[in-house]
Design a protein around this motif. Sequence first.
Motif, PDB file in Angstrom:
ATOM      1  N   ALA A   1      22.907   6.277  64.921  1.00  0.00           N
ATOM      2  CA  ALA A   1      22.467   5.077  65.426  1.00  0.00           C
ATOM      3  C   ALA A   1      22.728   5.039  63.781  1.00  0.00           C
ATOM      4  CB  ALA A   1      21.483   5.148  66.005  1.00  0.00           C
ATOM      5  N   LEU A   2      22.362   5.134  62.581  1.00  0.00           N
ATOM      6  CA  LEU A   2      21.923   4.485  61.752  1.00  0.00           C
ATOM      7  C   LEU A   2      23.529   4.543  61.209  1.00  0.00           C
ATOM      8  CD1 LEU A   2      19.072   6.710  59.982  1.00  0.00           C
ATOM      9  CD2 LEU A   2      19.040   3.984  60.560  1.00  0.00           C
ATOM     10  N   SER A   3      24.599   5.660  60.965  1.00  0.00           N
ATOM     11  CA  SER A   3      25.663   6.039  60.785  1.00  0.00           C
ATOM     12  C   SER A   3      26.281   4.392  61.784  1.00  0.00           C
ATOM     13  CB  SER A   3      26.091   7.420  61.433  1.00  0.00           C
ATOM     14  OG  SER A   3      25.795   8.249  60.152  1.00  0.00           O
ATOM     15  N   TYR A   4      26.389   4.377  62.620  1.00  0.00           N
ATOM     16  CA  TYR A   4      26.600   3.129  63.589  1.00  0.00           C
ATOM     17  C   TYR A   4      26.310   1.740  63.139  1.00  0.00           C
ATOM     18  CZ  TYR A   4      29.319   5.292  67.856  1.00  0.00           C
ATOM     19  OH  TYR A   4      29.980   6.099  68.039  1.00  0.00           O
ATOM     20  N   THR A   5      25.537   1.457  62.459  1.00  0.00           N
ATOM     21  CA  THR A   5      24.487   0.965  61.424  1.00  0.00           C
ATOM     22  C   THR A   5      25.080   0.201  60.763  1.00  0.00           C
ATOM     23  OG1 THR A   5      22.083   0.593  62.855  1.00  0.00           O
ATOM     24  CG2 THR A   5      22.876  -0.788  60.238  1.00  0.00           C
TER      25      THR A   5
ATOM     26  N   ILE B   1      32.432   8.677  64.186  1.00  0.00           N
ATOM     27  CA  ILE B   1      32.060   9.419  63.190  1.00  0.00           C
ATOM     28  C   ILE B   1      32.885   9.860  62.076  1.00  0.00           C
ATOM     29  CG2 ILE B   1      30.402  11.015  61.737  1.00  0.00           C
ATOM     30  CD1 ILE B   1      28.746   8.906  64.007  1.00  0.00           C
ATOM     31  N   SER B   2      33.748  10.046  62.858  1.00  0.00           N
ATOM     32  CA  SER B   2      34.985  10.402  61.539  1.00  0.00           C
ATOM     33  C   SER B   2      35.247   9.212  60.959  1.00  0.00           C
ATOM     34  CB  SER B   2      36.249  11.404  62.022  1.00  0.00           C
ATOM     35  OG  SER B   2      35.746  12.654  62.928  1.00  0.00           O
TER      36      SER B   2
ATOM     37  N   SER C   1      26.296  -4.207  53.896  1.00  0.00           N
ATOM     38  CA  SER C   1      24.889  -4.155  54.147  1.00  0.00           C
ATOM     39  C   SER C   1      23.622  -3.324  54.021  1.00  0.00           C
ATOM     40  CB  SER C   1      24.242  -5.392  54.775  1.00  0.00           C
ATOM     41  OG  SER C   1      24.178  -5.027  55.744  1.00  0.00           O
ATOM     42  N   TYR C   2      24.588  -2.114  54.288  1.00  0.00           N
ATOM     43  CA  TYR C   2      23.998  -0.977  54.847  1.00  0.00           C
ATOM     44  C   TYR C   2      24.735  -0.234  54.870  1.00  0.00           C
ATOM     45  CZ  TYR C   2      21.038   2.375  57.543  1.00  0.00           C
ATOM     46  OH  TYR C   2      19.721   3.756  57.998  1.00  0.00           O
ATOM     47  N   LYS C   3      23.802   0.902  53.694  1.00  0.00           N
ATOM     48  CA  LYS C   3      24.458   2.789  53.811  1.00  0.00           C
ATOM     49  C   LYS C   3      23.610   3.931  54.217  1.00  0.00           C
ATOM     50  CE  LYS C   3      27.683   1.052  49.929  1.00  0.00           C
ATOM     51  NZ  LYS C   3      27.855   1.274  48.166  1.00  0.00           N
ATOM     52  N   VAL C   4      24.156   4.247  55.058  1.00  0.00           N
ATOM     53  CA  VAL C   4      23.519   6.020  54.879  1.00  0.00           C
ATOM     54  C   VAL C   4      24.327   6.430  53.854  1.00  0.00           C
ATOM     55  CG1 VAL C   4      23.131   4.993  56.777  1.00  0.00           C
ATOM     56  CG2 VAL C   4      25.027   6.460  56.502  1.00  0.00           C
ATOM     57  N   PRO C   5      23.362   7.689  53.352  1.00  0.00           N
ATOM     58  CA  PRO C   5      24.037   9.109  53.084  1.00  0.00           C
ATOM     59  C   PRO C   5      24.743   9.908  52.786  1.00  0.00           C
ATOM     60  CG  PRO C   5      21.963   9.068  53.156  1.00  0.00           C
ATOM     61  CD  PRO C   5      21.784   8.129  53.892  1.00  0.00           C
ATOM     62  N   ILE C   6      25.893   9.717  52.958  1.00  0.00           N
ATOM     63  CA  ILE C   6      27.323  11.004  53.297  1.00  0.00           C
ATOM     64  C   ILE C   6      27.101  11.853  54.310  1.00  0.00           C
ATOM     65  CG2 ILE C   6      27.853  12.742  51.761  1.00  0.00           C
ATOM     66  CD1 ILE C   6      30.648  11.361  52.261  1.00  0.00           C
TER      67      ILE C   6
ATOM     68  N   ILE D   1      24.218  12.794  56.858  1.00  0.00           N
ATOM     69  CA  ILE D   1      24.503  11.949  57.828  1.00  0.00           C
ATOM     70  C   ILE D   1      24.924  11.889  58.576  1.00  0.00           C
ATOM     71  CG2 ILE D   1      23.160  10.201  59.252  1.00  0.00           C
ATOM     72  CD1 ILE D   1      21.048   9.526  57.105  1.00  0.00           C
ATOM     73  N   PRO D   2      25.889  11.141  58.222  1.00  0.00           N
ATOM     74  CA  PRO D   2      27.839  11.180  59.847  1.00  0.00           C
ATOM     75  C   PRO D   2      28.762  12.768  59.686  1.00  0.00           C
ATOM     76  CG  PRO D   2      27.767   9.912  57.556  1.00  0.00           C
ATOM     77  CD  PRO D   2      26.370  10.041  57.639  1.00  0.00           C
TER      78      PRO D   2
END
Length: 486
Positions: free
Chosen positions: A77-81, A391-392, A407-412, A414-415
């Motif tokens: 969900a964070l990756s999709y965000t 996710i790819s 406006s939002y990033k996740v560490p690589i 996580i995906p």
Amino acid sequence: MRKTTDSPHSSTDVSEGKEKLRLKQEVGLISGVSLIAGTMIGSGIFMSPEWVLDHMRSPASSLLIWGACGLLGMFGALSYTELGTIIKESGGEYIYILRIFGSFPAFLVAYNSVILVRPAGLAAACLSFAEYAVAPFYPGCSSPPVVIKCTAAACILLLTIINCLNMRLATSVMNIFTAAKLLALLVIVVGGLVLLTRGQTQRFHSAFQNTTTGIRAVGVAFYQGLWSYNGWNNLNYVIEELKKPEVTLPRAVMIAIPLVTCLYLLVNMSYLAAMTPSELLSSGAVAATWEVNGLGSWAIGMAQLMSLFVALSMSGSSSGTFFTGGRVCYVVSREGHMPDILSMALMRCLIPSPALLFTSAMSLIMIISGNFTTIVNFFSLIAWFFYGMTISGLLYLKIKKPELPRSYKVPIIIPIIVLMPAVYLVLAPVIDQPQFEILYIILFTFSGVILYFSLVRFKCHPRFLQRVTLHLQLFLEVAPTTWDAN
């Protein structure tokens, strides 16, 4: 990732020359949390615990599986965000793959999603609801399949009416069902905590004893657990209808998924406090067995209570699945990969009713021709393939296009963590136990390749389609809509 709006299905527009309609942004934070949590909490928590324990063979390891599945859903969900803050359009996997990889793979995703995956998810949820809803009327015996299918069909028709009448009504129904199912789970949680405080902790002594270490057994246990968390990505399908999506999307995700994960862990602990592992494994209805063991004398005269709670839970899950499924169909049509009529909305209330009606019709066909197990097999394999592709795409954007505003990033990492189990869940059934469903999926996808090159690439459209679209547009009182991501 420039948006293209050249539709291959040209139609006569009764509102030609006028400003096109846009869907209203009416999904706030509470409705967003309800859409995620309400869809996630369905039949899984009432049916999957025994199967997770059956494969893991110990209470503690089964709890670890439930926690790990929740963590994986949160990472997904964070990756999709992050994707939702880069590509601010509804449609979920379809729109992300379209913008990143292009028209051809996006069409195949849309073809499978609109005709199989989304209707299959709705059909499976409604069949589960119907099975529990009619069970009290057939005590001591199995419910007739015809009755179950008719009840499931009635559920779909009712959801269609609600969602086509008013979007606020639809979101209100989702909120009510979400509150009802949370109340049901809280009853189980509180009952389990009472049992634990009274000293019923013997099931957690030597809790890791007999834990399985087989890769396949652990993988199947994950598969069962993840089915209960399905719906973690639902808000990405309706981004255009979110109020302040850059704020609502991450907040709803960070509230809903940890909430569901904690509830699932506490509910499983309650099951284990009230039942021995052997009782849990032999129980056909885990929640009903818990009611008898956990409530004791209070359970007299309440044998049907949990069946009602489970039916409400599944009905709420069906509502969320239907809400998002219709939006996916709407976006696919708006991008020119399905007939234009499906991208239109009611002029008086701005609801994509043609797309909702189409999703309803496909779900009814699946209910008539299939059963719960077959439908779930179709849904799970294709859905996790789409998740892996999406996710790819995020990894591609993070590596090749880091300059894109978000406006939002996740560490690589996580995906990457999400991608690994996605690949496993797609390949494991094909390699370990290939079934006819896989052949059907391959043949169906191949038919999509033929349709893409004939209808989209070379634009070989039947001439009567324009006339049919016009008549349907007038009959349904719908008009084209538009969306400006900026």
